[in-house]
Motif scaffolding. Structure first.
Motif, PDB file in Angstrom:
ATOM      1  N   SER A 147     -16.898  38.747  -8.365  1.00 29.78           N
ATOM      2  CA  SER A 147     -16.782  39.558  -7.054  1.00 29.78           C
ATOM      3  C   SER A 147     -17.599  40.695  -7.072  1.00 29.78           C
ATOM      4  CB  SER A 147     -15.172  40.080  -7.499  1.00 29.78           C
ATOM      5  OG  SER A 147     -15.044  40.943  -8.470  1.00 29.78           O
ATOM      6  N   ALA A 148     -18.612  41.041  -7.844  1.00 28.10           N
ATOM      7  CA  ALA A 148     -19.356  42.088  -7.728  1.00 28.10           C
ATOM      8  C   ALA A 148     -20.625  41.663  -6.866  1.00 28.10           C
ATOM      9  CB  ALA A 148     -19.971  42.469  -9.229  1.00 28.10           C
ATOM     10  N   PRO A 149     -21.275  42.973  -6.324  1.00 30.88           N
ATOM     11  CA  PRO A 149     -22.498  42.645  -5.715  1.00 30.88           C
ATOM     12  C   PRO A 149     -23.533  42.188  -6.651  1.00 30.88           C
ATOM     13  CG  PRO A 149     -21.646  44.749  -5.254  1.00 30.88           C
ATOM     14  CD  PRO A 149     -20.683  44.238  -6.356  1.00 30.88           C
ATOM     15  N   SER A 172     -14.705  32.773  -8.473  1.00 33.10           N
ATOM     16  CA  SER A 172     -14.452  33.981  -7.982  1.00 33.10           C
ATOM     17  C   SER A 172     -13.866  35.047  -8.911  1.00 33.10           C
ATOM     18  CB  SER A 172     -13.493  34.133  -6.888  1.00 33.10           C
ATOM     19  OG  SER A 172     -12.088  33.909  -6.771  1.00 33.10           O
ATOM     20  N   GLY A 173     -14.436  34.869 -10.134  1.00 28.75           N
ATOM     21  CA  GLY A 173     -14.042  35.481 -11.334  1.00 28.75           C
ATOM     22  C   GLY A 173     -14.355  37.036 -11.255  1.00 28.75           C
ATOM     23  N   PRO A 174     -14.022  37.788 -12.284  1.00 21.24           N
ATOM     24  CA  PRO A 174     -14.224  39.241 -12.218  1.00 21.24           C
ATOM     25  C   PRO A 174     -15.563  39.557 -11.958  1.00 21.24           C
ATOM     26  CG  PRO A 174     -12.866  38.526 -14.077  1.00 21.24           C
ATOM     27  CD  PRO A 174     -13.342  37.398 -13.551  1.00 21.24           C
ATOM     28  N   THR A 175     -16.629  38.886 -12.571  1.00 22.19           N
ATOM     29  CA  THR A 175     -17.931  39.285 -12.554  1.00 22.19           C
ATOM     30  C   THR A 175     -18.522  39.137 -11.032  1.00 22.19           C
ATOM     31  OG1 THR A 175     -18.284  38.936 -14.693  1.00 22.19           O
ATOM     32  CG2 THR A 175     -20.083  39.140 -13.277  1.00 22.19           C
ATOM     33  N   THR A 224     -26.635  42.085  -7.291  1.00 21.73           N
ATOM     34  CA  THR A 224     -27.840  42.761  -7.550  1.00 21.73           C
ATOM     35  C   THR A 224     -27.474  43.746  -8.598  1.00 21.73           C
ATOM     36  OG1 THR A 224     -27.144  44.412  -5.497  1.00 21.73           O
ATOM     37  CG2 THR A 224     -28.997  42.911  -5.433  1.00 21.73           C
ATOM     38  N   THR A 225     -26.250  43.859  -9.100  1.00 21.15           N
ATOM     39  CA  THR A 225     -26.022  44.834 -10.070  1.00 21.15           C
ATOM     40  C   THR A 225     -26.555  44.397 -11.475  1.00 21.15           C
ATOM     41  OG1 THR A 225     -23.852  43.907 -10.383  1.00 21.15           O
ATOM     42  CG2 THR A 225     -24.121  45.777  -8.634  1.00 21.15           C
ATOM     43  N   GLY A 226     -26.700  43.183 -11.566  1.00 18.02           N
ATOM     44  CA  GLY A 226     -27.159  42.915 -13.134  1.00 18.02           C
ATOM     45  C   GLY A 226     -25.867  42.961 -14.125  1.00 18.02           C
ATOM     46  N   ALA A 227     -24.603  42.866 -13.433  1.00 20.43           N
ATOM     47  CA  ALA A 227     -23.541  43.195 -14.382  1.00 20.43           C
ATOM     48  C   ALA A 227     -23.060  41.976 -15.359  1.00 20.43           C
ATOM     49  CB  ALA A 227     -22.113  43.288 -13.268  1.00 20.43           C
ATOM     50  N   GLY A 228     -22.878  42.302 -16.391  1.00 14.10           N
ATOM     51  CA  GLY A 228     -22.599  41.085 -17.381  1.00 14.10           C
ATOM     52  C   GLY A 228     -23.491  40.691 -18.030  1.00 14.10           C
TER      53      GLY A 228
END
Lengths: 465, 347
Positions: B338-340, B333-336, B342-346
């Motif tokens: 925890s994001a939704p 449950s790292g920082p990335t 679908t955002t393609g974060a990281g």
């Protein structure tokens, strides 16, 4: 080439390269902080998308800027040990304070901003990007204070025993009249640079009718930022030039290829000189009468000193030697800087006019030209620094230390060839990758507002790698 | 002639403190960088490993830049002699720091195992070079290098590669690896945590052996051994031995603290072994650079002292706050994550 020449080439290559990224980082940090603030206040998801999208590009610039900045701090000692011994007491202090007071803030809070969304409240998260932006601008202040001391040494005394410069007033150094002009000139230029980049990228989308809602916002905001920043850079640059005429008259004379003291002096539009290393005169020079007098001295008939008279005065003061910079370089870099800056102002005035007429996001030619226009601030930044530093030659510290006496005695030409090749190749590769990744990010585009299942994507701020 | 209470000595201590800060903090960053491919077996695990230092490594590296800037300002002759004398070695350090610095940013930008492999290697090599060469450099200035009357280095790059200096380099290298392994155990979940623990059980004793060997060699070569050097040497050997033992029994938190203390004590050992010199001349002591003949003028040292006394505590406060913000383990449950999704974060 001699060790001095090689070391100068290395410093020029690494510094000009470093400064391709620095203004983008400083300017984009402030502008992205502005986008995030707009989102924080309005809750309009477009601002959040702009924050994330340009935040990613900003981080690429920061990454390359930071790693090439380490080289800057190290190479004073590596290649310029003579300089470091002579000026360390004065010049080292702002570098150390820069790290402690500014660079720590920038690096630490940028790290928190990248990873900290949802771990911090939205207000605190917004504060971290502002702190990173302020830290990077403060960093510029200390570095420019150090550089200004090289152009116009103040707050020091020469120790009679060691023959070296020692600081007598840190306050005088930080309030050097030179840095009062160099700092706004540089930071406003940085905002202009970042605004041109963001406008160019926004234009790319608007031309393709992609994400118009999002990028017409950024386009308008950037026209506003850039018209103010470019105009202010030009005004500050004008006063900077007047100060330079008093503090480093040879640099102004060399900028104009003004060989003989003139009263009044005309502004040279284009000049040609005999093709030799140190041409003694210009053979052809078209000038606008009185204009240089007016620009440099605020007086219609003001006297501007010429290269030949300044050279004679320098010989009388410092002993035999050549005290002229390379006139061809100063003359043309100065023209490229001012020319690119003027084009930037005109381009953005066109943008303001289009905006006022409500046609900015549909103005095909303006948007198409916004892409190549991204090169203008880089030309102005690079030529500006080449002019500033080469115009001071043969001095490394004006009137105090010659560049030829500043180099490290213990290094060999082989050492410097090795480092110059490694830096040039490595920097070239990193620059190509950074540009390629930026193009990739732009082509991929921002994440959609609505996902495949038709759900609105929650705006979020993750920019982590 | 000079007592201990003078600004030159104070700045020598402060430069030491900055190096302690750098080696303690960036030490585990270097270790994590070198261990990345060994403890992370798939992209998700490697992302977790990178994220364990992602928010902090850049701030940690500023300790090095501050140490460099402080040396420039407080001891210009030391800065000039060391940086120009160790030219090619420092070039390798810079090369390492550059490829390592950009690798964090570049790594996740393209979904390709070849691309990621390149930057994982950049991270490993870029961490290896400075971790090794910092130890080599300090061992050389303690052992003595050939200096001329102006304090300029007259030896070559290969003179720096003597057995004592290489042991010094291996010492810092192993300390960084052991420290990084302890850090990863605190910040990740199994199976990454278990792999880091297995590496720590090997790296811990090796680091302890290297430290003990290096410290004893340093003591044996020292012409006089000050009380401070005795204390630093004993603490260094004791702390790294304790860290190895604690790692063996799985007390990773205490192993991290003890190993960190060991790193600090090794740095203190360098500085105590040097004092009052900052760079020793191997041809006899005539051209030694000392805290007195290498220092800036009194005024500069006063300005720097006031600045440091105000700013260093502030820096410590917000850096500690950073570690508090990112105190959780990363991975599941790292920082990335925890994001939704679908955002393609990281990416």
């Amino acid at each position: 080439m001699s060790i001095v020449e090689l070391s100068r080439w290395q410093f020029a290559i690494t510094t000009v390269y470093h400064f391709l990224f620095v203004p983008v980082s400083i300017g984009m940090a402030g502008i992205v902080a502005g986008f995030q603030t707009a989102w924080y206040r309005t809750r309009n998801p477009q601002w959040m998308r702009l924050t994330r999208f340009f935040g990613k590009i900003m981080l690429l610039s920061f990454a390359v800027g930071v790693v090439t900045g380490i080289v800057q701090e190290f190479q004073f000692g590596m290649n310029w040990a003579g300089y470091s011994r002579y000026v360390g007491s004065v010049f080292g202090a702002p570098l150390a304070v820069e790290a402690l007071a500014a660079f720590f803030i920038e690096s630490t809070f940028l790290g928190i901003w990248i990873f900290g969304y949802k771990r911090l409240s939205e207000g605190w998260h917004l504060a971290t990007i502002w702190l990173a932006a302020v830290g990077s601008a403060m960093s510029a202040y200390f570095i420019l204070a150090a550089n200004s001391w090289m152009q116009h040494p103040v707050g020091y005394a020469i120790n009679p025993t060691t023959g070296r410069a020692e600081m007598t007033s840190f306050w005088k150094m930080l309030t050097n009249s030179t840095v009062f002009f160099a700092f706004p000139h540089t930071v406003l230029g940085a905002f202009a640079t970042a605004a041109f980049i963001i406008l160019g990228i926004s234009a790319w989308y608007l031309i393709r009718h992609r994400e118009i809602e999002m990028f017409k916002r950024s386009a308008k905001a950037m026209v506003a930022v850039a018209v103010l920043a470019t105009f202010a850079t030009l005004i500050v640059g004008h006063f900077n030039g007047q100060l330079m005429t008093r503090q480093e008259p040879m640099k102004m004379a060399a900028a104009e290829a003004l060989y003989d003291t003139s009263q009044p002096a005309g502004f040279s539009l284009i000049a040609v000189a005999p093709f030799e290393q140190h041409p003694p005169r210009t053979s052809f020079d078209i000038t606008i009468p009185h204009t240089l007098s007016l620009l440099a001295t605020n007086s219609w008939n003001g006297k501007v000193q010429g290269i030949n008279q300044l050279q004679a005065a320098a010989v009388a003061k410092y002993g035999p030697g050549n005290y002229e910079p390379i006139i061809g370089v100063t003359y043309w870099t100065f023209r490229l800087m001012v020319g690119a800056g003027t084009l930037m102002v005109l381009f953005m005035l066109w943008g303001v006019w289009l905006w006022w007429r409500g046609r900015l996001e549909r103005a095909k030619w303006f948007l198409k030209l916004a892409l190549p226009a991204m090169a203008l601030p880089f030309i102005a930044n690079a030529t500006g620094w080449i002019f500033t530093e080469m115009g001071r030659q043969p001095w490394v510290v004006y009137g105090l230390l010659l560049t030829q006496n500043a180099v490290s005695p213990s290094i060999t030409a082989f050492d410097v060839w090795v480092s110059i090749v490694i830096f040039t190749v490595l920097y070239g590769v990193l620059g190509a990758i950074a540009v390629w990744l930026t193009v990739r990010i732009v082509k991929t585009g921002p994440p959609p507002e609505v996902d495949e299942a038709g759900q609105t994507v929650e705006p979020n701020l993750h920019v982590a790698y | 002639m000079h007592g201990l209470w003078n600004l030159q000595t104070l700045w020598f201590v402060l430069v030491c403190v900055l190096w302690v800060g750098f080696m303690f903090l960036e030490g585990f960053d270097f270790g994590v960088g070198m261990l990345l491919q060994l403890v992370g077996k798939n992209p998700e695990e490697r992302r977790a490993v990178i994220h364990s230092i992602g928010p902090v490594w850049d701030g940690n590296e500023v300790w090095l830049l501050t140490a460099g800037g402080a040396t420039f300002a407080a001891f210009p002759n030391w800065y000039a002699s060391m940086f120009s004398g160790f030219y090619l070695a420092l070039l390798l350090v810079l090369l390492g720091l550059i490829i390592r610095g950009v690798s964090f940013e570049f790594w996740g930008k393209v979904e390709s195992s070849r691309w990621r492999g390149v930057w994982e290697w950049a991270m490993a090599v870029g961490s290896f070079l400075p971790a090794l060469l910092v130890g080599v450099a300090f061992a050389n200035i303690i052992r003595g290098v050939s200096l001329d009357v102006h304090g300029n280095y007259t030896g070559s790059f290969f003179d720096l590669l003597n057995p004592y200096a290489l042991l010094g380099g291996v010492t810092t290298l192993l300390l960084c690896i052991a420290h990084g392994a302890s850090f990863l155990q605190l910040k990740t979940f199994d199976p990454v945590r278990a792999r880091a623990a297995a590496i720590g059980r090997i790296a811990g004793p090796l680091a302890a052996l290297a430290v003990i060997g290096f410290v004893i060699w340093t003591l044996a070569d020292a012409s006089t051994i000050s009380v401070g050097l005795w204390i630093a040497a004993i603490v260094a050997m004791g702390a790294v031995a304790a860290a190895a033992g604690l790692a063996a029994v799985g007390r990773s938190g205490w192993a991290f603290i003890s190993g960190g203390l060991g790193i600090a004590a090794v740095v203190a050992t360098w500085f105590f072994a040097l004092y009052p010199n900052v760079m020793v001349d191997s041809n006899g002591s005539a051209y030694n650079l000392t805290v007195f003949n290498a220092a800036s003028n009194h005024y500069t040292l006063v300005v720097m002292t006031v600045t440091a006394l105000i700013l260093v505590p502030i820096v410590l406060i917000y850096q500690i706050w950073t570690y508090y913000v990112f105190r959780q383990r990363v991975g599941r449950s790292g920082p990335t994550e925890s994001a939704p999704p679908t955002t393609g974060a990281g990416v």
